[in-house]
Design an enzyme around this catalytic site. Structure first.
Site, mmCIF file in Angstrom:
data_model
loop_
_atom_site.group_PDB
_atom_site.id
_atom_site.type_symbol
_atom_site.label_atom_id
_atom_site.label_comp_id
_atom_site.label_asym_id
_atom_site.label_seq_id
_atom_site.Cartn_x
_atom_site.Cartn_y
_atom_site.Cartn_z
ATOM 1 N N ASP A 232 -11.996 -6.301 -4.589
ATOM 2 C CA ASP A 232 -12.542 -5.485 -5.674
ATOM 3 C C ASP A 232 -12.965 -6.448 -6.761
ATOM 4 O OD1 ASP A 232 -11.808 -3.244 -4.238
ATOM 5 O OD2 ASP A 232 -9.912 -2.997 -5.304
ATOM 6 N N GLU B 163 -17.345 3.542 -4.463
ATOM 7 C CA GLU B 163 -16.591 2.434 -5.056
ATOM 8 C C GLU B 163 -17.547 1.255 -5.251
ATOM 9 O OE1 GLU B 163 -12.959 1.259 -3.200
ATOM 10 O OE2 GLU B 163 -12.023 3.223 -3.489
ATOM 11 N N GLN C 228 0.834 -1.201 0.000
ATOM 12 C CA GLN C 228 0.000 0.000 0.000
ATOM 13 C C GLN C 228 0.878 1.264 0.000
ATOM 14 O OE1 GLN C 228 -3.273 -0.020 -0.419
ATOM 15 N NE2 GLN C 228 -3.427 2.220 -0.381
#
Ligand SMILES: [Zn+2]
Length: 225
Positions: A154, A198, A127
């Protein structure tokens, strides 16, 4: 001595008359106190249950440490999976994998196919790289990404003009909570989550929490408050 038997019942009657309103007030106070205790007890009980649920929350205010690595990460590529993978090195915790597998198998049984998982667990170090490579505001700071929990993924579908316009997305929105997943960053909740819409990001919280969050249109922040 002679008067006493006549006098006493009268006195007692008067005392009873005085006592009645006092008794009513006491009773009313007791009911109010019990009701308030019950109400706040319920509220606190619910909050305590949520805190005790061990549901991990990660955001700007609640970052994970650099050495936080979830237990039981599994490589989805090596597990049986009813979904596609964009890479061979996508990891989730075992419980999140099991729930995702069950969910996508259920979608497949209803002829909703073609889900592709594009991202799962991301380490603090990874990250940090993503953050360094991204334009300001496009990636979470290291420690602040929920992907470090290993509890979210995701997802996308083929031939999309935006995942939110696909039948796969519609199916997930309707059914994900039944398998313990929530849409973590809804369109109208950026002011609460700190992250804009998202449609592709789903987080495992367990069926009970996911169902309550879904039915009451909450975010994880609001649910755990
Ligand atoms: Zn994500």
């Amino acid at each position: 001595m002679q008067n006493k038997p006549v006098h006493h019942p009268k006195k007692r009657a008067r005392r009873q008359k005085d006592a009645l309103p006092r008794l009513l007030i006491l009773l009313l106070a007791a009911i109010l106190a019990f009701g308030a205790g019950y109400y706040f007890g319920q509220k606190n009980g619910a909050a305590q249950r949520r805190r005790a649920s061990g549901i991990l929350i990660v955001n700007e205010q609640n970052p994970l440490s650099a050495d936080y690595v979830p237990d039981e990460l599994v490589n989805l590529y090596e597990m049986r999976h009813s979904f596609r993978l964009s890479r061979a090195d996508i990891y989730l915790t075992y419980s999140a994998y099991l729930a995702a597998q069950e969910m996508f198998a259920a979608a497949e049984a209803e002829n909703v196919n073609g889900f592709t998982i594009t991202s799962g667990y991301r380490s603090y170090q990874r990250q940090a790289e993503v953050y360094a490579e991204s334009k300001p505001g496009y990636a979470q700071k290291p420690g602040c990404s929920e992907h470090q929990t290993g509890l979210c993924f995701d997802v996308t579908a083929e031939n999309t003009g935006g995942f939110e316009n696909t039948p796969q997305y519609a199916w997930l929105r309707k059914n994900a909570h039944k398998y313990g997943f929530i849409q973590r960053y809804p369109a109208d909740k950026a002011s609460v989550t700190g992250i804009s819409y998202e449609p592709w990001h789903y987080r495992f919280v367990g069926v009970d929490a996911a169902t309550e969050i879904y039915k009451n249109n909450l975010t994880l922040e609001e649910y755990l408050k």
